[in-house]
Design an enzyme around this catalytic site. Structure first.
Site, PDB file in Angstrom:
ATOM      1  N   TRP A   1       0.868  -1.195   0.000  1.00  0.00           N
ATOM      2  CA  TRP A   1       0.000   0.000   0.000  1.00  0.00           C
ATOM      3  C   TRP A   1       0.896   1.233   0.000  1.00  0.00           C
ATOM      4  O   TRP A   1       1.923   1.258   0.669  1.00  0.00           O
ATOM      5  CB  TRP A   1      -0.869   0.031   1.249  1.00  0.00           C
ATOM      6  CG  TRP A   1      -2.123  -0.771   1.159  1.00  0.00           C
ATOM      7  CD1 TRP A   1      -2.239  -2.125   1.013  1.00  0.00           C
ATOM      8  CD2 TRP A   1      -3.461  -0.270   1.212  1.00  0.00           C
ATOM      9  NE1 TRP A   1      -3.564  -2.490   0.985  1.00  0.00           N
ATOM     10  CE2 TRP A   1      -4.332  -1.376   1.100  1.00  0.00           C
ATOM     11  CE3 TRP A   1      -4.010   1.008   1.356  1.00  0.00           C
ATOM     12  CZ2 TRP A   1      -5.721  -1.243   1.127  1.00  0.00           C
ATOM     13  CZ3 TRP A   1      -5.397   1.134   1.386  1.00  0.00           C
ATOM     14  CH2 TRP A   1      -6.227   0.020   1.255  1.00  0.00           C
TER      15      TRP A   1
ATOM     16  N   SER B   1       0.046  -3.682   5.632  1.00  0.00           N
ATOM     17  CA  SER B   1       0.746  -3.648   6.926  1.00  0.00           C
ATOM     18  C   SER B   1       0.229  -4.692   7.907  1.00  0.00           C
ATOM     19  O   SER B   1       0.977  -5.167   8.757  1.00  0.00           O
ATOM     20  CB  SER B   1       0.605  -2.257   7.538  1.00  0.00           C
ATOM     21  OG  SER B   1       1.284  -1.319   6.715  1.00  0.00           O
TER      22      SER B   1
ATOM     23  N   GLU C   1      -0.345  -7.669   7.432  1.00  0.00           N
ATOM     24  CA  GLU C   1       0.367  -8.948   7.203  1.00  0.00           C
ATOM     25  C   GLU C   1       1.820  -8.912   7.689  1.00  0.00           C
ATOM     26  O   GLU C   1       2.510  -9.932   7.674  1.00  0.00           O
ATOM     27  CB  GLU C   1       0.329  -9.281   5.713  1.00  0.00           C
ATOM     28  CG  GLU C   1      -1.009  -9.835   5.217  1.00  0.00           C
ATOM     29  CD  GLU C   1      -2.078  -8.765   5.172  1.00  0.00           C
ATOM     30  OE1 GLU C   1      -1.798  -7.634   4.708  1.00  0.00           O
ATOM     31  OE2 GLU C   1      -3.206  -9.035   5.635  1.00  0.00           O
TER      32      GLU C   1
ATOM     33  N   ILE D   1      -2.245   5.304   6.349  1.00  0.00           N
ATOM     34  CA  ILE D   1      -2.716   6.694   6.285  1.00  0.00           C
ATOM     35  C   ILE D   1      -4.179   6.714   6.701  1.00  0.00           C
ATOM     36  O   ILE D   1      -4.992   5.921   6.204  1.00  0.00           O
ATOM     37  CB  ILE D   1      -2.541   7.265   4.859  1.00  0.00           C
ATOM     38  CG1 ILE D   1      -1.051   7.257   4.483  1.00  0.00           C
ATOM     39  CG2 ILE D   1      -3.119   8.689   4.779  1.00  0.00           C
ATOM     40  CD1 ILE D   1      -0.744   7.678   3.064  1.00  0.00           C
TER      41      ILE D   1
ATOM     42  N   SER E   1     -11.464   7.448   6.427  1.00  0.00           N
ATOM     43  CA  SER E   1     -12.667   8.031   7.059  1.00  0.00           C
ATOM     44  C   SER E   1     -13.285   7.085   8.090  1.00  0.00           C
ATOM     45  O   SER E   1     -14.295   7.386   8.705  1.00  0.00           O
ATOM     46  CB  SER E   1     -13.712   8.335   5.976  1.00  0.00           C
ATOM     47  OG  SER E   1     -13.937   7.149   5.228  1.00  0.00           O
TER      48      SER E   1
ATOM     49  N   HIS F   1     -10.658   1.928  10.700  1.00  0.00           N
ATOM     50  CA  HIS F   1      -9.770   0.854  10.198  1.00  0.00           C
ATOM     51  C   HIS F   1      -8.312   1.169  10.523  1.00  0.00           C
ATOM     52  O   HIS F   1      -7.554   0.328  10.998  1.00  0.00           O
ATOM     53  CB  HIS F   1      -9.992   0.768   8.683  1.00  0.00           C
ATOM     54  CG  HIS F   1      -9.418  -0.426   8.040  1.00  0.00           C
ATOM     55  ND1 HIS F   1      -8.616  -0.356   6.935  1.00  0.00           N
ATOM     56  CD2 HIS F   1      -9.531  -1.745   8.325  1.00  0.00           C
ATOM     57  CE1 HIS F   1      -8.247  -1.565   6.570  1.00  0.00           C
ATOM     58  NE2 HIS F   1      -8.801  -2.435   7.392  1.00  0.00           N
TER      59      HIS F   1
ATOM     60  N   PHE G   1      10.729  -1.152  14.051  1.00  0.00           N
ATOM     61  CA  PHE G   1       9.399  -0.611  13.748  1.00  0.00           C
ATOM     62  C   PHE G   1       9.499   0.367  12.584  1.00  0.00           C
ATOM     63  O   PHE G   1       9.847   1.529  12.753  1.00  0.00           O
ATOM     64  CB  PHE G   1       8.804   0.082  14.988  1.00  0.00           C
ATOM     65  CG  PHE G   1       7.358   0.472  14.796  1.00  0.00           C
ATOM     66  CD1 PHE G   1       6.972   1.810  14.777  1.00  0.00           C
ATOM     67  CD2 PHE G   1       6.389  -0.499  14.609  1.00  0.00           C
ATOM     68  CE1 PHE G   1       5.647   2.173  14.582  1.00  0.00           C
ATOM     69  CE2 PHE G   1       5.055  -0.142  14.413  1.00  0.00           C
ATOM     70  CZ  PHE G   1       4.685   1.190  14.401  1.00  0.00           C
TER      71      PHE G   1
ATOM     72  N   ARG H   1       8.163  11.972   5.571  1.00  0.00           N
ATOM     73  CA  ARG H   1       8.947  11.000   6.360  1.00  0.00           C
ATOM     74  C   ARG H   1       9.682   9.984   5.481  1.00  0.00           C
ATOM     75  O   ARG H   1      10.474   9.191   5.975  1.00  0.00           O
ATOM     76  CB  ARG H   1       8.041  10.334   7.386  1.00  0.00           C
ATOM     77  CG  ARG H   1       7.701  11.270   8.550  1.00  0.00           C
ATOM     78  CD  ARG H   1       6.399  10.958   9.234  1.00  0.00           C
ATOM     79  NE  ARG H   1       6.126  11.943  10.291  1.00  0.00           N
ATOM     80  CZ  ARG H   1       5.702  13.180  10.046  1.00  0.00           C
ATOM     81  NH1 ARG H   1       5.485  13.596   8.793  1.00  0.00           N
ATOM     82  NH2 ARG H   1       5.509  14.034  11.042  1.00  0.00           N
TER      83      ARG H   1
HETATM   84  O1  LIG Z   1      -6.463   0.378   4.695  1.00  0.00           O
HETATM   85  N1  LIG Z   1      -5.426   0.950   4.607  1.00  0.00           N
HETATM   86  C1  LIG Z   1      -4.149   0.393   4.581  1.00  0.00           C
HETATM   87  C2  LIG Z   1      -3.903  -0.992   4.574  1.00  0.00           C
HETATM   88  N2  LIG Z   1      -4.919  -1.883   4.558  1.00  0.00           N
HETATM   89  C3  LIG Z   1      -4.765  -3.282   4.227  1.00  0.00           C
HETATM   90  C4  LIG Z   1      -4.415  -4.152   5.432  1.00  0.00           C
HETATM   91  O2  LIG Z   1      -3.105  -3.856   5.893  1.00  0.00           O
HETATM   92  C5  LIG Z   1      -4.484  -5.638   5.064  1.00  0.00           C
HETATM   93  O3  LIG Z   1      -3.588  -5.897   4.006  1.00  0.00           O
HETATM   94  C6  LIG Z   1      -5.879  -6.066   4.648  1.00  0.00           C
HETATM   95  O4  LIG Z   1      -6.820  -5.669   5.638  1.00  0.00           O
HETATM   96  C7  LIG Z   1      -5.978  -7.575   4.448  1.00  0.00           C
HETATM   97  O5  LIG Z   1      -5.613  -8.245   5.615  1.00  0.00           O
HETATM   98  N3  LIG Z   1      -2.623  -1.458   4.589  1.00  0.00           N
HETATM   99  C8  LIG Z   1      -1.570  -0.589   4.587  1.00  0.00           C
HETATM  100  O6  LIG Z   1      -0.406  -1.020   4.610  1.00  0.00           O
HETATM  101  N4  LIG Z   1      -1.791   0.763   4.587  1.00  0.00           N
HETATM  102  C9  LIG Z   1      -3.034   1.284   4.584  1.00  0.00           C
HETATM  103  O7  LIG Z   1      -3.176   2.539   4.610  1.00  0.00           O
END
Ligand SMILES: O=Nc1c(NC[C@H](O)[C@H](O)[C@H](O)CO)[nH]c(=O)[nH]c1=O
Length: 160
Positions: free
Chosen positions: A27, A61, A63, A87, A90, A93, A118, A132
């Site tokens: 992402w 993230s 995972e 990030i 709305s 999550h 980290f 950053r």
């Molecule tokens: O939603 N936003 C983000 C995000 N969502 C996915 C989540 O980490 C995971 O991969 C799925 O829920 C499946 O398990 N993952 C990120 O790294 N940055 C984000 O900003």
């Protein structure tokens, strides 16, 4: 030349015997790519061999903790740098992932006995994330460089 930053390195370490993993989420690719590049650059500056820098990716993230544990075992790593960019959207999550991932990465190093750096940016805006990663000239440095230096220091100083 030491990276200018809050967690400035205290000496020039020799990482030539270390095996380091960089595990990045996919992402926010532009920021992720800059952070990974910054971590790699610093690892090489601290004499980690290119062939000992293992780079893998995960969808997001969330995972990072599970895959970090698997990566450490698969590649017999001395340290791992999970890198993600979260990030705020709305919904709630963002808060739930940030909280779960930060706690899981912290706990993992005690469970597995290998340093887990980290490397997750938890930002309110895209601009905060870009700054950053060193993507906004004159505004902040690339935090990936700090994480690379932290990985070498921690693995050399504190690993059992
Ligand atoms: O939603 N936003 C983000 C995000 N969502 C996915 C989540 O980490 C995971 O991969 C799925 O829920 C499946 O398990 N993952 C990120 O790294 N940055 C984000 O900003």
């Amino acid at each position: 030349m030491a990276v200018k930053g809050l967690g400035q390195i205290d000496q020039e370490y020799d990482g030539s015997n270390l095996k380091v993993g960089i595990l990045h989420a996919r992402w926010n690719k532009e920021v992720i790519d800059a952070l990974v590049e910054g971590a790699q650059k610093r690892l090489l500056e601290l004499k980690v061999k290119p062939e000992n820098i293992i780079i893998e990716s995960v969808p997001g993230s969330y995972e990072l903790p599970f895959a970090s544990a698997a990566m450490i075992k698969k590649h017999k790593l001395d340290v791992v740098i999970p890198i993600g960019v979260l990030i705020k959207g709305s919904t709630m999550h963002f808060e739930y992932i940030c909280d779960a991932v930060s706690k899981a990465l912290m706990d993992l190093q005690f469970k597995i006995g290998v340093p887990v750096i980290f490397g997750v940016l938890t930002c309110m805006t895209e601009e905060q994330a870009q700054a950053r990663a060193g993507l906004i000239p004159g505004k902040m440095h690339n935090h990936g460089e700090d994480w690379g230096a932290c990985a070498v220091e921690t693995a050399l100083k504190w690993s059992p």
